[in-house]
Scaffold this motif. Structure first.
Motif, mmCIF file in Angstrom:
data_model
loop_
_atom_site.group_PDB
_atom_site.id
_atom_site.type_symbol
_atom_site.label_atom_id
_atom_site.label_comp_id
_atom_site.label_asym_id
_atom_site.label_seq_id
_atom_site.Cartn_x
_atom_site.Cartn_y
_atom_site.Cartn_z
ATOM 1 N N SER A 195 -7.386 0.869 11.682
ATOM 2 C CA SER A 195 -8.418 2.240 12.451
ATOM 3 C C SER A 195 -8.902 1.738 14.346
ATOM 4 C CB SER A 195 -9.178 2.164 11.036
ATOM 5 O OG SER A 195 -9.815 3.662 11.808
ATOM 6 N N ASP B 287 -11.078 -3.611 3.155
ATOM 7 C CA ASP B 287 -11.634 -2.982 4.558
ATOM 8 C C ASP B 287 -11.878 -2.873 5.354
ATOM 9 O OD1 ASP B 287 -14.172 -4.683 2.492
ATOM 10 O OD2 ASP B 287 -15.000 -3.141 3.610
ATOM 11 N N CYS C 255 -17.192 -2.792 -1.534
ATOM 12 C CA CYS C 255 -16.235 -1.828 -1.687
ATOM 13 C C CYS C 255 -15.592 -1.007 0.367
ATOM 14 C CB CYS C 255 -15.756 -0.869 -2.902
ATOM 15 S SG CYS C 255 -17.451 0.993 -2.180
ATOM 16 N N GLY C 256 -14.636 -0.444 -0.407
ATOM 17 C CA GLY C 256 -13.880 0.255 1.385
ATOM 18 C C GLY C 256 -13.489 1.575 0.564
ATOM 19 N N SER D 188 -15.840 1.267 5.689
ATOM 20 C CA SER D 188 -15.732 0.771 5.374
ATOM 21 C C SER D 188 -16.849 -0.563 5.132
ATOM 22 C CB SER D 188 -14.987 -0.768 7.081
ATOM 23 O OG SER D 188 -14.986 -0.581 7.770
ATOM 24 N N SER D 189 -16.992 -1.525 4.096
ATOM 25 C CA SER D 189 -18.450 -2.486 4.230
ATOM 26 C C SER D 189 -19.044 -1.354 3.219
ATOM 27 C CB SER D 189 -19.243 -2.755 5.337
ATOM 28 O OG SER D 189 -17.988 -3.670 6.048
ATOM 29 N N ASN D 190 -18.481 -0.185 2.645
ATOM 30 C CA ASN D 190 -19.676 0.370 1.554
ATOM 31 C C ASN D 190 -19.956 -0.873 0.812
ATOM 32 O OD1 ASN D 190 -20.829 2.742 0.465
ATOM 33 N ND2 ASN D 190 -19.064 3.630 1.548
ATOM 34 N N LEU E 222 -5.197 5.368 3.520
ATOM 35 C CA LEU E 222 -3.993 5.191 4.366
ATOM 36 C C LEU E 222 -2.745 5.795 3.944
ATOM 37 C CD1 LEU E 222 -5.193 1.144 3.368
ATOM 38 C CD2 LEU E 222 -4.623 1.947 5.809
ATOM 39 N N GLY E 223 -2.857 6.717 3.542
ATOM 40 C CA GLY E 223 -1.737 8.259 3.320
ATOM 41 C C GLY E 223 -1.510 8.892 4.396
ATOM 42 N N ILE F 283 0.825 -1.364 0.269
ATOM 43 C CA ILE F 283 0.129 0.453 -0.044
ATOM 44 C C ILE F 283 1.214 1.096 -0.112
ATOM 45 C CG2 ILE F 283 -1.634 1.375 1.259
ATOM 46 C CD1 ILE F 283 -3.055 -1.542 -0.515
ATOM 47 N N LEU G 131 -10.323 3.791 1.838
ATOM 48 C CA LEU G 131 -9.678 3.316 3.514
ATOM 49 C C LEU G 131 -8.092 4.509 3.351
ATOM 50 C CD1 LEU G 131 -9.293 -0.533 1.999
ATOM 51 C CD2 LEU G 131 -10.485 1.212 3.651
ATOM 52 N N SER H 154 -9.861 9.407 8.094
ATOM 53 C CA SER H 154 -8.485 9.466 8.120
ATOM 54 C C SER H 154 -8.651 8.263 9.360
ATOM 55 C CB SER H 154 -7.904 10.899 9.280
ATOM 56 O OG SER H 154 -8.668 10.767 10.206
ATOM 57 N N MET H 155 -7.533 7.372 9.692
ATOM 58 C CA MET H 155 -6.949 6.413 10.040
ATOM 59 C C MET H 155 -8.280 6.600 11.333
ATOM 60 S SD MET H 155 -6.477 3.678 8.717
ATOM 61 C CE MET H 155 -5.971 2.662 9.738
ATOM 62 N N ASN I 35 -10.573 -0.633 -1.581
ATOM 63 C CA ASN I 35 -10.707 -2.492 -2.654
ATOM 64 C C ASN I 35 -11.878 -2.820 -2.894
ATOM 65 O OD1 ASN I 35 -11.814 -1.810 0.337
ATOM 66 N ND2 ASN I 35 -11.807 -3.298 0.809
ATOM 67 N N ARG J 68 -11.173 -9.051 3.686
ATOM 68 C CA ARG J 68 -11.489 -8.462 3.415
ATOM 69 C C ARG J 68 -10.988 -6.711 4.006
ATOM 70 N NH1 ARG J 68 -17.301 -7.523 3.880
ATOM 71 N NH2 ARG J 68 -16.737 -6.140 4.249
ATOM 72 N N MET K 8 4.060 6.639 5.330
ATOM 73 C CA MET K 8 3.848 5.831 4.406
ATOM 74 C C MET K 8 3.812 6.077 2.970
ATOM 75 S SD MET K 8 1.862 3.213 5.215
ATOM 76 C CE MET K 8 0.921 2.579 3.929
ATOM 77 N N LEU K 9 4.001 7.371 3.567
ATOM 78 C CA LEU K 9 4.628 8.376 2.003
ATOM 79 C C LEU K 9 5.882 7.965 1.955
ATOM 80 C CD1 LEU K 9 1.960 9.360 2.362
ATOM 81 C CD2 LEU K 9 2.969 10.912 0.068
ATOM 82 N N ASN L 299 -13.075 9.314 10.977
ATOM 83 C CA ASN L 299 -13.931 7.926 9.933
ATOM 84 C C ASN L 299 -13.270 7.618 8.900
ATOM 85 O OD1 ASN L 299 -16.373 9.521 10.841
ATOM 86 N ND2 ASN L 299 -16.044 10.989 9.588
ATOM 87 N N VAL L 300 -13.518 5.957 8.822
ATOM 88 C CA VAL L 300 -12.785 5.381 7.751
ATOM 89 C C VAL L 300 -14.378 4.129 7.255
ATOM 90 C CG1 VAL L 300 -11.599 3.124 6.663
ATOM 91 C CG2 VAL L 300 -11.176 4.624 9.173
ATOM 92 N N GLU M 229 -5.527 13.214 6.561
ATOM 93 C CA GLU M 229 -6.467 13.702 6.585
ATOM 94 C C GLU M 229 -7.259 13.608 5.394
ATOM 95 O OE1 GLU M 229 -9.446 15.036 9.557
ATOM 96 O OE2 GLU M 229 -10.139 16.412 7.288
#
Lengths: 301, 301
Positions: free
Chosen positions: B188, B181, A238-239, A272-274, A243-244, A187, A241, A265-266, A294, B179, B266-267, A269-270, A247
């Protein structure tokens, strides 16, 4: 900042002024499609990965990172089939590559490039090699020192010549879902490669997902219809994410849980399970930085 | 900023003034150990997860999140064994819980708590429930509204009473490696739970890894010897993963690739494919924020 629950299916009008990403076209490539594509196989099982051979056939350049070559070899049940899928290069510190696999692929024309340095991963070595090959294969035609010459050449020819980086879709197998530090490394490479070469779009493909980066700005992910990547009779999951570092502010249209001006942001809000509601695509606008997405893959056998 | 390559084995002197984390003591619990422990099972296979029953036996509270109960049920080959491992609660929107599994556990004394809201995951619902149970079980003794009352009670009794949060080691199965996400959501939650309740230390356990957070400041991860978590005859692999928002500055002692004043993001730098050299522990000092660590587990069968 708001969240809207959408129907499971909705038609989306794709605006003209957005970055269009077509991640699933590789599963049914057409002859006219001009996208340059390359493929990297890392050291994780390819069994049950959907449409691996279709993706391979759509790619110009094929590189195995170290033990990835073992996985490619093991993927095939018949020699008849195996010999049709020969990588151009095997690269890495070669601590995982089986001797018999090395000999097999060398016999079939693969060039094995040892790069012993422990300060780059085999994945990074493969990424750099793909870019050198695509930019100008003559650079790597001669003998290559076994320590870290690929990185030296990459720094010299690619990083210092940013403007020449060609547009490329890069499909990576085996980068996600194994050892967790390797997943995170994959990632991290999505973000770092994008920062250096925005013209390279990487797609990680696993047994059940595709994972890629949506750049800062307005993006449209498009497809002919949802069965192009998911044939199940429910909304593909999908999600989004973050991860950079830091925010991202998201506005989406075409997801099951669409968001507007939504800080992600981690530590906050993330999404997930969208789910993917758009029947022909969906829109994601990212402010402040790119975001990882994803998307669940499911093909009829 | 520097990197030092260490021997595969080195004895570490553990300073007095550090945050001591003992992640592997749960694999060989002793009677005197006063640590309060709880366990959450999420909806991913438990097959081949090492020492699951040992960890279960060391925990006071056991909660299954929705389909996690199916996984618990399926873990056992014999009814004789199954009936000895009954969760206190099953919680979630219950869209995955099999009817027969629900009936089985209800018959054996489990309380099933439906929480239908889609604005919290089943994992979050389980996390909140564990904290309520540990803080004061009488709060959740009566009837609970099926929409989101657990979250309402959590906000009222736990978030608003931060000072009372008890020290707790929380072991989570099924949060990582499924999965993508969901994996990112689990990570998170590591950061967010730590921010709200630093007294709760979460440990994700997979088939082959333990993943947890090292808080900002100086930490010592200690163990009796490396065979307490890894019996292979090589350096156990680990990674330091900057998955919170922003950069962390790391100084380590006792890893194969020790770093000093090393910015990680991460960057930028990510320490993947590192290793555990310390024979009795290792030190990680985090500046600017916490960091996620993964450590390879390998037990003799």
């Amino acid at each position: 900042m708001s969240v809207t629950v959408q129907d499971d299916d909705m038609d989306i009008k794709i605006p003209n002024d957005v970055n269009v990403i077509s991640p699933f076209s590789v599963f049914s490539p057409s002859v006219e499609d001009p996208t340059a594509r390359a493929l990297i196989v890392l050291n994780q099982s390819l069994k049950n990965v959907p449409r691996f051979l279709t993706v391979w056939q759509g790619c110009l350049i094929h590189v195995c990172a170290d033990g990835g070559a073992n996985r490619l070899y093991d993927y095939f049940d018949s020699e008849e089939e195996r010999k049709q899928y020969i990588p151009l290069y095997i690269v890495g510190d070669l601590d995982s590559l089986h001797k018999s696999v090395r000999e097999y692929y060398e016999r079939h024309g693969t060039r094995v490039i040892e790069q012993a340095t422990q300060f780059a991963t085999d994945y990074m070595k493969a990424l750099m090699l793909v870019q050198l090959q695509l930019y100008n294969p003559t650079i790597i035609k001669g003998p290559i020192d076994t320590h870290d010459e690929i990185e030296v050449l990459y720094q010299k020819h690619i990083v210092k010549n940013l403007t020449v980086a060609p547009k490329l879709n890069l499909y990576v197998f085996g980068g996600i879902g194994g050892r967790f530090d390797q997943t995170v490394h994959s990632i991290s490479q999505l973000y770092k490669t994008h920062e250096i070469h925005p013209s390279i779009q990487q797609f990680h493909i696993t047994k059940s997902e595709m994972i890629f980066l949506l750049p800062e700005g307005s993006n449209a992910v498009i497809y002919s219809n949802k069965t192009a990547f998911n044939s199940r009779d429910r909304v593909p999951i999908c999600g989004l994410l973050p991860l950079g570092s830091g925010e991202v502010e998201l506005t989406t249209f075409g997801l099951k849980y669409d968001v507007t001006d939504w800080p992600s942001s981690m530590l906050g809000n993330v999404s997930s399970s969208n789910g993917v509601s758009g029947t022909n695509g969906f829109l994601v606008r990212c402010r402040k930085g790119p975001i990882t997405i994803n998307i669940e893959l499911a093909f009829d056998p």
